[in-house]
Every structure is written in C-alpha cells, then in structure tokens.
Design an enzyme around this catalytic site. Structure first.
Site, PDB file in Angstrom:
ATOM      1  N   CYS A 152      16.877  98.450 149.461  1.00 57.34           N
ATOM      2  CA  CYS A 152      17.181  98.803 150.855  1.00 57.34           C
ATOM      3  C   CYS A 152      18.295  99.862 150.914  1.00 57.34           C
ATOM      4  O   CYS A 152      18.087 100.996 150.516  1.00 57.34           O
ATOM      5  CB  CYS A 152      17.532  97.532 151.621  1.00 57.34           C
ATOM      6  SG  CYS A 152      17.502  97.738 153.393  1.00 57.34           S
ATOM      7  N   TYR A 153      19.505  99.487 151.328  1.00 56.72           N
ATOM      8  CA  TYR A 153      20.615 100.446 151.357  1.00 56.72           C
ATOM      9  C   TYR A 153      20.786 101.092 149.973  1.00 56.72           C
ATOM     10  O   TYR A 153      21.038 102.292 149.859  1.00 56.72           O
ATOM     11  CB  TYR A 153      21.911  99.731 151.761  1.00 56.72           C
ATOM     12  CG  TYR A 153      23.123 100.645 151.864  1.00 56.72           C
ATOM     13  CD1 TYR A 153      23.438 101.282 153.060  1.00 56.72           C
ATOM     14  CD2 TYR A 153      23.948 100.868 150.763  1.00 56.72           C
ATOM     15  CE1 TYR A 153      24.540 102.124 153.150  1.00 56.72           C
ATOM     16  CE2 TYR A 153      25.052 101.699 150.842  1.00 56.72           C
ATOM     17  CZ  TYR A 153      25.352 102.322 152.039  1.00 56.72           C
ATOM     18  OH  TYR A 153      26.434 103.148 152.135  1.00 56.72           O
ATOM     19  N   GLY A 168      33.042  64.466 143.254  1.00 58.14           N
ATOM     20  CA  GLY A 168      31.983  65.382 143.668  1.00 58.14           C
ATOM     21  C   GLY A 168      31.347  66.037 142.452  1.00 58.14           C
ATOM     22  O   GLY A 168      31.787  65.834 141.316  1.00 58.14           O
ATOM     23  N   HIS A 200      12.875  93.662 150.717  1.00 58.51           N
ATOM     24  CA  HIS A 200      13.800  92.765 149.999  1.00 58.51           C
ATOM     25  C   HIS A 200      13.041  91.838 149.046  1.00 58.51           C
ATOM     26  O   HIS A 200      12.511  90.825 149.477  1.00 58.51           O
ATOM     27  CB  HIS A 200      14.614  91.955 151.014  1.00 58.51           C
ATOM     28  CG  HIS A 200      15.630  92.797 151.718  1.00 58.51           C
ATOM     29  ND1 HIS A 200      16.905  92.957 151.260  1.00 58.51           N
ATOM     30  CD2 HIS A 200      15.522  93.574 152.823  1.00 58.51           C
ATOM     31  CE1 HIS A 200      17.568  93.780 152.052  1.00 58.51           C
ATOM     32  NE2 HIS A 200      16.752  94.171 153.014  1.00 58.51           N
ATOM     33  N   GLY A 225      22.750  96.485 152.406  1.00 56.41           N
ATOM     34  CA  GLY A 225      24.032  96.425 153.108  1.00 56.41           C
ATOM     35  C   GLY A 225      23.849  96.830 154.557  1.00 56.41           C
ATOM     36  O   GLY A 225      22.839  97.452 154.905  1.00 56.41           O
ATOM     37  N   ASP A 247      31.104  69.274 141.414  1.00 58.90           N
ATOM     38  CA  ASP A 247      31.792  70.318 140.650  1.00 58.90           C
ATOM     39  C   ASP A 247      32.871  69.737 139.737  1.00 58.90           C
ATOM     40  O   ASP A 247      32.958  70.085 138.566  1.00 58.90           O
ATOM     41  CB  ASP A 247      32.433  71.356 141.591  1.00 58.90           C
ATOM     42  CG  ASP A 247      31.432  71.906 142.579  1.00 58.90           C
ATOM     43  OD1 ASP A 247      30.222  71.767 142.302  1.00 58.90           O
ATOM     44  OD2 ASP A 247      31.840  72.443 143.616  1.00 58.90           O
ATOM     45  N   LYS A 270      25.940  76.727 142.565  1.00 55.82           N
ATOM     46  CA  LYS A 270      25.827  75.268 142.714  1.00 55.82           C
ATOM     47  C   LYS A 270      24.587  74.697 142.017  1.00 55.82           C
ATOM     48  O   LYS A 270      24.671  73.681 141.332  1.00 55.82           O
ATOM     49  CB  LYS A 270      25.776  74.943 144.210  1.00 55.82           C
ATOM     50  CG  LYS A 270      25.950  73.496 144.544  1.00 55.82           C
ATOM     51  CD  LYS A 270      27.407  73.175 144.618  1.00 55.82           C
ATOM     52  CE  LYS A 270      27.689  71.802 145.128  1.00 55.82           C
ATOM     53  NZ  LYS A 270      29.131  71.623 145.289  1.00 55.82           N
ATOM     54  N   GLU A 289      14.259  89.842 146.998  1.00 58.22           N
ATOM     55  CA  GLU A 289      15.019  88.633 146.678  1.00 58.22           C
ATOM     56  C   GLU A 289      14.768  87.477 147.640  1.00 58.22           C
ATOM     57  O   GLU A 289      15.118  86.344 147.335  1.00 58.22           O
ATOM     58  CB  GLU A 289      16.531  88.956 146.636  1.00 58.22           C
ATOM     59  CG  GLU A 289      17.186  89.287 147.981  1.00 58.22           C
ATOM     60  CD  GLU A 289      17.020  90.744 148.420  1.00 58.22           C
ATOM     61  OE1 GLU A 289      16.102  91.408 147.918  1.00 58.22           O
ATOM     62  OE2 GLU A 289      17.797  91.201 149.274  1.00 58.22           O
TER      63      GLU A 289
END
Ligand code: XMP
Length: 513
Positions: A81-82, A225, A169, A54, A227, A369, A171
C-alpha cells in the site's frame, strides 16, 4: 543466528499483523521505524525488507520517507500500500489521488503475471483494499503484475531488482491467499529457509540466560498470568533454583488464586517460589484513595517496595526477570507519534522510579502473545494456564470504583466468582477476551420478599478483542446474562442490581479504572 526480515513501520494499523504473518511462516522479523537508516542497524543475515502501509499520502510534503539505501541493498523489498507508493515515488514513477477519495473493502485481483509473487495461485484472487492514492505509472524497469476493476496498477515488480509492491493488504484475513503471497515473497523471491522454530528459540534462550546469569541470582515477579509464568518457566529451566519467583498476595486477587498458584508451582511445575502475604500493606496503601490514578500509583509503589525488600532478603540478586512482550517493546517507538499518552498508568516493573538496581532479563521481548502461548506449551505448561484471560496488575482494585476495603473486596470477589463460573461453563467462553464483574459505589432501591432493599450495583463486563488495544462488548446470550444476574443478586449479600456494560473500546476502556 537466524535469518531475518525487517518491516519498516509507516504507521499502519496492520504492521503487527504483517509481522505475525511472517512469523507464522517461521521467518523471524522485526518492526523498525520507517526512518531507520541502513547504516544504523545490523543488517547481517537480513533476507528481505517489507515496507508497511500507513495513513499518510506520499503526495504530501511532510509524509514519512525512507533511507533510499534500503532499495539499493540488492535485497528483495516488498512495499504494501503506502510502501508501494513510496517505492514508486522514490524510483521515479507516478502516484496520484484516487478519483473517489479512497477505495476501501473487498476487490477481485486479476493477476497479469502469474510468476514470482503470484506463483501457484489462481489468476483471480479476493483481496482487501484500503487506500486513498494510486500508482499511476510504475517506476522505470517495473511491470504491472496485477490489476482490479478500480485499480489499474494493483501490484508491480521489477523482477531483476527483486523490488515488488502490492496495493492491497496481503496481511489481513480478508485477503484469503495473502499468506501465500507473502510466502512467495519470502521463500521464492527472498530465499528464506523458514528457520524460526519455537524449540530452537527455547534452547537458544536457555543457554544464553545460563551464560549471562552465571552464578548470580535472578528474581522474577510471578503474577500467575501467561507472560510471567512462561518467563519464570524458561528461566527456571536455565538456572533452576538460582531464580526466585516472587508471588505477591496483594489481597486484590480473585477467589482461589493464591491457592492455585501455590499448588501449581509447588506440585505440578515446581520452582523456587516465595509467596509474600502483603494483603494488609496494600489495603493500608489504598486507604482513603478514590482517584483511579492515585490508586494505581499507590499499588505500583507498594509492589516495588515489596520487591526491593524480597530481593534484599534473598541477597546478591543481580537480575530481574519480566515478561515484556514484543508489542510492549515497539509501542513506544511507533511511527504513529512516538510514546502514547498515558491513559492509565499500567503497573509493570518497567516503570520503576529512579535507577533500577537490577539488570533486566526479558526472554519474551521478541514474541507476540500467541507465540508466548506456543512457547508455554513447549515448556509443558497446561492449556488452562496458557489460555487464561488477562488480569490487570492492580487486580480487583481497578474493578472497585471508589475506595477499596476488605468488605467491598469480599463482595466483588463473590460476584466475580459467579461470573467466572458461569462464563467458563458457557460453550462460547473461548471467544471472549475478558469477562468480569465491577463493583460500583452506587446504591439503588430494590425489593426482596416483602422487604425494601437499598444495596450496591454490580456491572458485568465481557469483551471480545484480539490484543486488548480495541475491544467490543460481547453479545452474550440473554439466558446466560439472566443466570449471572439472578445468581449474583440471590447469592451475594449487599447486591440488588446487576447491569451489563455495552461500551466498546475506544471510546471506553476495558477496565473501569
Ligand atoms: P484497558 O482498561 O486500558 O485495558 O482497556 C487493556 C488491557 O490491559 C489490561 N490492564 C492491565 N494489565 N496491568 C496489567 O498488567 C495494568 O495495570 C492493567 N490495566 C489494564 C486490561 O485488563 C486489558 O486486558
């Protein structure tokens, strides 16, 4: 019920990325606000907790805190991290500011304890750092698991209590072994099984929708579309013809779109489809409007009127299905300041005025998505549909600056078809998030043959992006741009100038309105 992991959101830009990595490891996870208290949420089947990074500093008085009970559940916790600095502060260690203000970029991690988090990995790992504070002294009971040249305490752990923290990080892609580190946390330390599979997901959704709907009827807005198509497909599988998919031809669509939808959902993937011809109604609603927000609102209202009317025609409609995705769900409850300001009133049926007379069915609200695409594949929808570029609800109306009328729609449609054709034939097409034409209300002087022309300008816009939240203009090859430009000017009557948009988002947006 699936095992699950909670990610407490401290406002990191990469919170969703953490979630995605965890899901890629077939572990279901949810992002929840950092101030969620343990007693307010169902922790059944919870296997582990991750505290995100963060932008704040734990050294500031008003920095985001945590219900300390999260650290007392006897469940594995990983602070990133944070998150690591917060664990340190809460459990009695020391955090200080970085000497040089902050460390940002690549670093080489030297692993001091090769078990647990770093099991099976090299002793030297490339990692990505982005922080302004450092852990100076880990809390009692914690050992230093890794360091870098610049950061003496780059990973900490209390193995017995299963509490861990990493300063870097894991990720992001710039930490190449980051996913393995997360896998160690989830599987080795937290004992997750990795039972989050798409086929299970489909079966569970199908039976829960079937049970919920019973003998009632469902209306589903189909835009063509990804979705909405996947939503319609899954509900169709659950309740068949009790669902009516309504496709509104608003006259703001691209060349061939209505025909494609009709063909596909009646022949290739048959479902109960109604196509409403509302071209006149939308043009009337847009008449005389030039302000972008007024245009969007008029379109939104017309959509809703049509939906209500169709639902009445069908009769006894109890449910409305829509393709809300997980990022839409969490957007309004981010630690970054709650509901975001309205930049554009995006059209979706969630924004219905007043009481909603239907109950919502949102089978995709836990998915990202890319997971929706995977789901669509499992449901047998073709790649071409699943990999379609996003197309906004208000359609070409937000790509015609100024008033929308039949003649301008016709010009834009022709120019857009050329952009689409050329882009789709270009080998780099897959790397493009969106590519389209915009019609400006600007005329300029040109010369064609020996004649002076005074005609409209078309903008070509092509962007790269991963989620539409930020975007960069695509560095298209000059010969491709040249082809698009000369074809538009030569083939579309009423255009004598083509320009290329080289703005990124922010500060611009992807669409022009
Ligand atoms: P902007 O223009 O805000 O767009 O940068 C971000 C992404 O959202 C799409 N977009 C919409 N999608 N209804 C939608 O379903 C809308 O009203 C709408 N407006 C913009 C846009 O195409 C881009 O992918």
């Amino acid at each position: 019920m699936h095992e699950k992991v909670f990610i407490l959101d401290f406002g990191s830009q990469t919170c969703q990325l953490i979630a995605r990595r965890v899901r890629e490891l077939n572990v279901f996870c949810e992002i929840i606000p950092h101030d969620t208290s343990v007693s307010d949420i169902n922790v059944e089947n919870l296997k582990a907790v991750i505290l995100s990074g963060g932008p704040a500093s734990v050294l500031d008085d008003d920095s985001p805190g945590i219900d300390e009970n999260w650290l007392k559940l006897n469940l594995p916790v990983l602070g990133i991290c944070y998150g690591m600095q917060l664990i340190t502060k809460v459990l009695g260690g020391q955090v200080k500011r970085h000497r040089q203000g902050r460390e940002y970029g690549p670093a080489v991690l030297e692993v001091d304890n090769p078990d647990e988090l770093f099991a099976g990995l090299d002793r030297r790992l490339d990692v990505w750092m982005s922080h302004g504070d450092l852990v100076e002294v880990p809390p009692p009971g914690f050992e230093i698991l890794a360091h870098t040249d610049d950061c003496r305490v780059a990973a900490i752990g209390n193995v017995e209590a299963k509490l861990f923290g990493v300063q870097f990080h894991p990720e992001v892609v710039h930490t190449p072994k980051g996913k393995d580190i997360l896998a160690n946390f989830l599987f080795r330390i937290a004992g997750c099984k990795g039972d989050w599979l798409m086929t299970d997901f489909i079966n569970e959704q199908v039976s829960s929708i079937r049970e919920r709907v019973g003998k009632d009827k469902v209306i589903c807005g189909l835009s063509g579309g990804v979705d909405s198509s996947v939503t319609a497909a899954i509900i169709n599988r659950a309740v068949g013809d009790q669902m009516v998919a309504v496709f509104v031809d608003n006259g703001l669509l691209r060349t061939g779109e209505v025909e494609q939808i009709r063909e596909f959902f009646s022949k290739d993937y048959p479902l109960n489809l109604t196509i409403v011809d509302a071209r006149r109604e939308f043009l009337d609603a847009l008449k005389g409007l030039t302000d972008p927000e007024q245009k969007r609102k008029a379109i939104g209202k017309t959509f809703i009127d049509i939906f209500r009317r169709e639902a009445k025609k069908i009769g006894n409609v109890k449910y409305l299905a829509q393709g809300t995705l997980y990022p839409d769900v969490i957007e309004s409850r981010s630690a970054r300041g709650g509901p975001s300001v309205t930049i554009k009133s995006h059209h979706n049926v969630g924004g219905w005025p007043g009481e909603l007379e239907f109950e919502l069915i949102e089978p995709l609200r836990e998915l990202f998505k890319d997971e929706v695409r995977q789901l669509g594949k499992e449901l047998g929808l073709p790649e071409k549909l699943l990999n379609r570029q996003p197309f906004p609800g208000p359609g070409l109306a937000v790509r015609i600056i100024g008033e929308v009328n039949e003649q301008r729609l016709d010009i834009l449609r022709q120019a857009d078809a050329i952009v689409r054709e050329e882009m789709e034939n270009w080998p780099g097409y897959e790397g493009i998030w969106q590519s389209f034409a915009v019609l400006l209300p600007v005329k300029s002087v040109g010369v064609m043959g020996d004649e002076r022309t005074y005609a409209n300008t078309v903008v070509v816009r092509a962007v790269t992006s991963t989620d539409g939240m930020t975007a960069d203009w695509a560095r298209l090859p000059h010969d491709l741009l040249a082809r698009i430009s000369s074809r538009i000017i030569n083939e579309v009557v009423g255009i004598n100038r083509v320009v290329y948009d080289i703005s990124s988002k922010p500060p611009s947006t992807i669409e022009w309105e």
